[in-house]
Write an enzyme that holds these catalytic residues in place. Structure first.
Site, short mmCIF file in Angstrom:
data_model
loop_
_atom_site.label_atom_id
_atom_site.label_comp_id
_atom_site.label_asym_id
_atom_site.label_seq_id
_atom_site.Cartn_x
_atom_site.Cartn_y
_atom_site.Cartn_z
N ASN A 88 -21.03 -58.92 -25.90
CA ASN A 88 -19.98 -59.42 -25.01
C ASN A 88 -18.94 -58.30 -24.82
OD1 ASN A 88 -17.45 -60.53 -24.26
ND2 ASN A 88 -18.26 -62.56 -24.64
N ASP B 249 -16.27 -58.35 -22.81
CA ASP B 249 -14.98 -58.82 -22.25
C ASP B 249 -13.80 -57.96 -22.69
OD1 ASP B 249 -16.37 -60.96 -21.23
OD2 ASP B 249 -15.56 -62.43 -22.65
N HIS B 250 -13.80 -57.57 -23.96
CA HIS B 250 -12.58 -56.93 -24.46
C HIS B 250 -12.45 -55.46 -24.06
CE1 HIS B 250 -11.41 -60.67 -25.91
NE2 HIS B 250 -12.40 -60.77 -26.77
N HIS C 212 -17.65 -63.11 -19.80
CA HIS C 212 -17.04 -64.41 -19.55
C HIS C 212 -16.07 -64.24 -18.39
CE1 HIS C 212 -14.69 -68.08 -21.41
NE2 HIS C 212 -14.97 -68.25 -20.13
N ARG D 89 -13.36 -65.74 -16.79
CA ARG D 89 -12.43 -66.86 -17.01
C ARG D 89 -11.73 -67.21 -15.71
NH1 ARG D 89 -11.34 -67.66 -22.82
NH2 ARG D 89 -9.90 -69.21 -22.09
N ARG E 295 -8.47 -63.06 -16.89
CA ARG E 295 -7.63 -62.26 -17.78
C ARG E 295 -8.32 -60.98 -18.26
NH1 ARG E 295 -7.39 -66.07 -23.12
NH2 ARG E 295 -6.67 -67.58 -21.59
N GLU F 37 -20.98 -66.17 -18.92
CA GLU F 37 -20.32 -67.33 -19.53
C GLU F 37 -19.26 -67.82 -18.56
OE1 GLU F 37 -18.45 -66.22 -23.14
OE2 GLU F 37 -20.31 -65.73 -24.14
N THR G 265 -8.97 -67.45 -27.29
CA THR G 265 -10.41 -67.30 -27.11
C THR G 265 -11.01 -68.70 -27.08
OG1 THR G 265 -12.43 -66.28 -28.00
CG2 THR G 265 -10.82 -67.07 -29.61
N THR G 266 -12.32 -68.80 -26.74
CA THR G 266 -12.96 -70.11 -26.66
C THR G 266 -12.82 -70.83 -27.99
OG1 THR G 266 -14.57 -68.93 -25.32
CG2 THR G 266 -15.07 -71.22 -25.82
N GLU H 22 -26.27 -72.44 -27.51
CA GLU H 22 -25.64 -71.41 -28.32
C GLU H 22 -24.77 -72.14 -29.33
OE1 GLU H 22 -23.53 -68.25 -26.28
OE2 GLU H 22 -22.49 -67.69 -28.12
N HIS I 226 -19.88 -66.31 -31.77
CA HIS I 226 -18.43 -66.47 -31.87
C HIS I 226 -17.93 -66.13 -33.27
CE1 HIS I 226 -14.36 -67.59 -30.95
NE2 HIS I 226 -14.72 -67.63 -29.69
N GLY I 227 -17.06 -65.14 -33.30
CA GLY I 227 -16.44 -64.75 -34.57
C GLY I 227 -17.35 -63.98 -35.51
N GLY J 109 -19.02 -59.99 -29.58
CA GLY J 109 -18.14 -59.17 -28.76
C GLY J 109 -17.02 -58.49 -29.51
N HIS J 110 -16.05 -59.28 -29.95
CA HIS J 110 -14.80 -58.71 -30.45
C HIS J 110 -15.00 -57.70 -31.58
CE1 HIS J 110 -10.87 -58.65 -32.52
NE2 HIS J 110 -10.42 -58.72 -31.29
#
Ligand code: PXP
Length: 240
Positions: A7, A9-10, A43, A45, A49, A70, A100-101, A151, A191-192, A213-214
């Protein structure tokens, strides 16, 4: 082997902090693919953002692996997905104020927009994945609504505060994965996840894909994005 979808996104979050053109998530996608990513996740959004419409448009043309979009289950987003035609659409819940989600999608209480949208996306030959908590009722509802993949939300596992909580969240994910597989749904997770907690997740039964991602983008600040991808791939290879 478990596929690693990254991911990005960041990368776009950093760009949007200055509202300029760098760093470009399109460049990041190419580099992470060269480093071994099996797919690119973004994602879009509603508030734009991080990822913006221009990114989705270009990534559709440049991604060599698989593009996973996403998005929230809204008419606007279904329209964009049908126009762009990514390889996979993952529906996620979205709240404007969240960082975040936060939780999984409520598929049991699916709106007509969600039901119709999923049908249109599937009819267009795009794979549909639903980001849900590892609960049997949500998994059943996902199958009934026409998803091919689920997921499983690993956020509670990732945020566990002690060993007992970590173990019980892991066992919830194991049960969810077993149940989803019995329902003939492909099992993905995300996630996470980071360089410590991904190791255990790799032993989830029937797991096919991870979305991370992050932690990868964070590590890339120190070691570079190719190295960050390679290190995560190595964890997956060693534990698959
Ligand atoms: N999967 C889904 C559905 C997400 O919404 C996100 C965050 O955008 C991720 C995976 C990746 O989470 P993280 O950035 O914590 O690795």
């Amino acid at each position: 082997m478990i596929a690693l979808h990254i991911n990005i996104d960041h990368v776009a979050t950093v760009r949007q902090a200055r509202q300029i053109s760098e760093p470009d998530p399109v460049t990041a996608a190419g580099v992470v693919e060269l480093a071994g990513a099996d797919g690119i996740t973004i994602h879009l959004r509603e508030d734009r953002r991080h990822i913006i419409d221009r990114d989705v448009l270009i990534l559709k043309q440049t991604v060599q692996t698989r593009l996973n979009l996403e998005m929230a289950a809204t008419e606007e987003m279904f329209g964009i997905a049908l126009e762009i035609r990514p390889d996979i659409v993952t529906l996620v819940p979205e709240k404007r104020a969240e960082v975040t989600t936060e939780g999984g999608l409520d598929v049991i209480g699916a709106s007509n927009i969600m039901c119709d949208g999923i049908k249109k996306i599937r009819d267009a030959g795009i794979r549909v994945s639903l980001f849900i908590d590892p609960q049997e009722d949500q998994i059943n509802a996902s199958r009934e609504i026409g998803a091919e993949d689920v997921e499983l939300h690993t956020g509670c596992y990732a945020n566990a505060k002690n060993r007992a909580e970590f173990e019980s969240e892991y066992q919830r994910l194991v049960s969810g994965a077993e149940f989803a597989h019995k329902q003939k749904l492909q099992v993905n997770a995300g996630h996470g996840l980071n360089y410590i907690n991904t190791q255990r997740i790799c032993s989830l039964p029937h797991l096919r894909e991870l979305n991370i991602g992050h932690s990868i983008v964070s590590r890339s600040i120190f070691v570079g994005i190719s190295q960050a991808v390679k290190e995560m791939k190595e964890i997956i290879i060693l534990n698959s």
